[in-house]
Design an enzyme around this catalytic site. Sequence first.
Site, PDB file in Angstrom:
ATOM      1  CE  LYS A   1      13.579  12.052  26.128  1.00 20.81           C
ATOM      2  NZ  LYS A   1      11.660  12.015  25.853  1.00 20.81           N
TER       3      LYS A   1
ATOM      4  CB  SER B   1       7.685  11.767  25.709  1.00 19.99           C
ATOM      5  OG  SER B   1       8.021  13.418  26.655  1.00 19.99           O
TER       6      SER B   1
ATOM      7  CB  SER C   1       9.995  15.436  26.673  1.00 19.85           C
ATOM      8  OG  SER C   1      10.001  13.961  26.371  1.00 19.85           O
TER       9      SER C   1
END
Lengths: 94, 469
Positions: free
Chosen positions: B74, B173, B149
């Site tokens: 990420k 997330s 996210s």
Amino acid sequence: MFNISPEILKHLEELAQLELPEGLEEKMLQDLNHILGTFQIISRVEVPPETTTAFSSPLREDEPKSFENASQLLGQSRLQDGLLKVKPVLEEED
Amino acid sequence: MDDVKTIFSKREANEITFTHLMEETLKELSHDDELHAFLFIRNADELMADAKAADNAWDEGQRKPLLGIPIAIKDNMCVTGLPCTCGSKILEHFVAPYDATAVKKLKDAGAIIVGKTNLDEFAMGSSSENSAFGPTRNPLDKTCSPGGSSGGSAAAVASGMSLLALGSDTGGSVRQPAAFTGTFGFKPSYGAISRYGLVAFASSLDQIGVLAKHPEDVILASSVLFGQDPMDSTSRDIPMAPQPEASNVKRVGIVKEIDSNMLDKDVKHAYDSFINYLSRTYEVVEISIPHWEEALAAYYFIAPAEASSNLSRYDGVRYGTTMEAENYSESIRKTRNLFGEEVKRRILLGSFALSAGYKDALYEKANYLRQWLVFEFDQVFQNVDMVLTPTTPTPPFKLGEIKDPLDLYKADLFTTPANLAYLPAINMPYPFQENKKDLPIGLQFIAPFGEDHKLLSFINELWQGAEEL
């Protein structure tokens, strides 16, 4: 119970060093007050019992260490004679 | 796609090579313009060279736990020499000068980092639509959101662009995008994985987590990542082994306070039918967490409060983009106006929750609520081994479908309690989807603090049991 007025929003913008673009202030005010209204349930929470579960983390000693790679971290263009170049912080009085 | 163990067996039998595996990965990566799972993909020649080096190492007898395995990271974690934008204009040109501890551990274990995945700006969001560089699409239905996210990481794993991915989970997330993409998404106990090199959002809640298609891969990656790190004083040693073991789970708790009428009908059906399935083997009992429903409110004061403090460092001087202006303070304001609308909303909400006159009524009360949750989960885990909930109230929603920020916050309804109570939790895809083309539904299991290995072993048992049916 909780309400953010346009004046408070201005103050918050100042605290957060933000400046909302024109047109966004009204929407932001509406959104924030909608969120506060929905979550005001929180104000009724009572003092919790003492728990034995410990999640506190022991803080390590705060020992300053130099970072050898400053130019890589900051970008060469922003360094001058090994120092960080910024705009004047203190302005002269007119 | 095979799991890591199968890949290693095939490599041992010379049925495949890591070079071949990387070629297959690159084929998938070449379709990323359709999904936009990645913000940055490493050069194909470099990736092939890394794969070749992994093959050579294997042939020389090296057996590292993730040798030659393609992994996505990420884009809020530092990888030396690669961009780290956090999905924000404010860090658009920032290149990380060091490896996050989690990244270093993956590299030391032989993994090949293929690129950096898309996310809601500074990990604030549940749809990946808050990325300053455009949303990610769900590989299972490109009109839908992959969640957020960590939507890019989830889409990368679900589409076979990487075998494993790292995400970060502050309020769900990792688990929510896993639920939306039919993958496993694991948030460990608070402190299990070092956050050194993870860009801070809300430090008392942030955890690095793992996404994968197979539960055994989650266990293997966790065994590499877990461990106390002197660079993160909140990290601690929590037991984790590379292999599952008998979980010995006997009792599973169902949260009484979850109102099944507020669940989407498909989620309700999956949840009810899985409870029925579980009760054939385990004792399923109703448990009570009286403050369950208020957890979301606590989260949306604590996380923005911490974010307003953490994000004060983006002043255009220390990191990333600088917007030139007449003077220093004007330059800061212009630079910080590069934040997107959702980040600004949370900074303002957090500033309000911490401001004079409101701190006691909002931030302090939110922390009281958090302590209640810790206490109530403690009580519950004296009677049950695990707690089961749906991961999300709805299946994946359409991109652009949800306009009201509060409605998006509600996607975190069932995931925030585990963050607030510091507990390990995982999304497992509902395994009995009648029509395999239907959008996935996620089931969440929450375990007592520190029982991460038991949780993962249990999920592995459940998954294997369901697959045999």
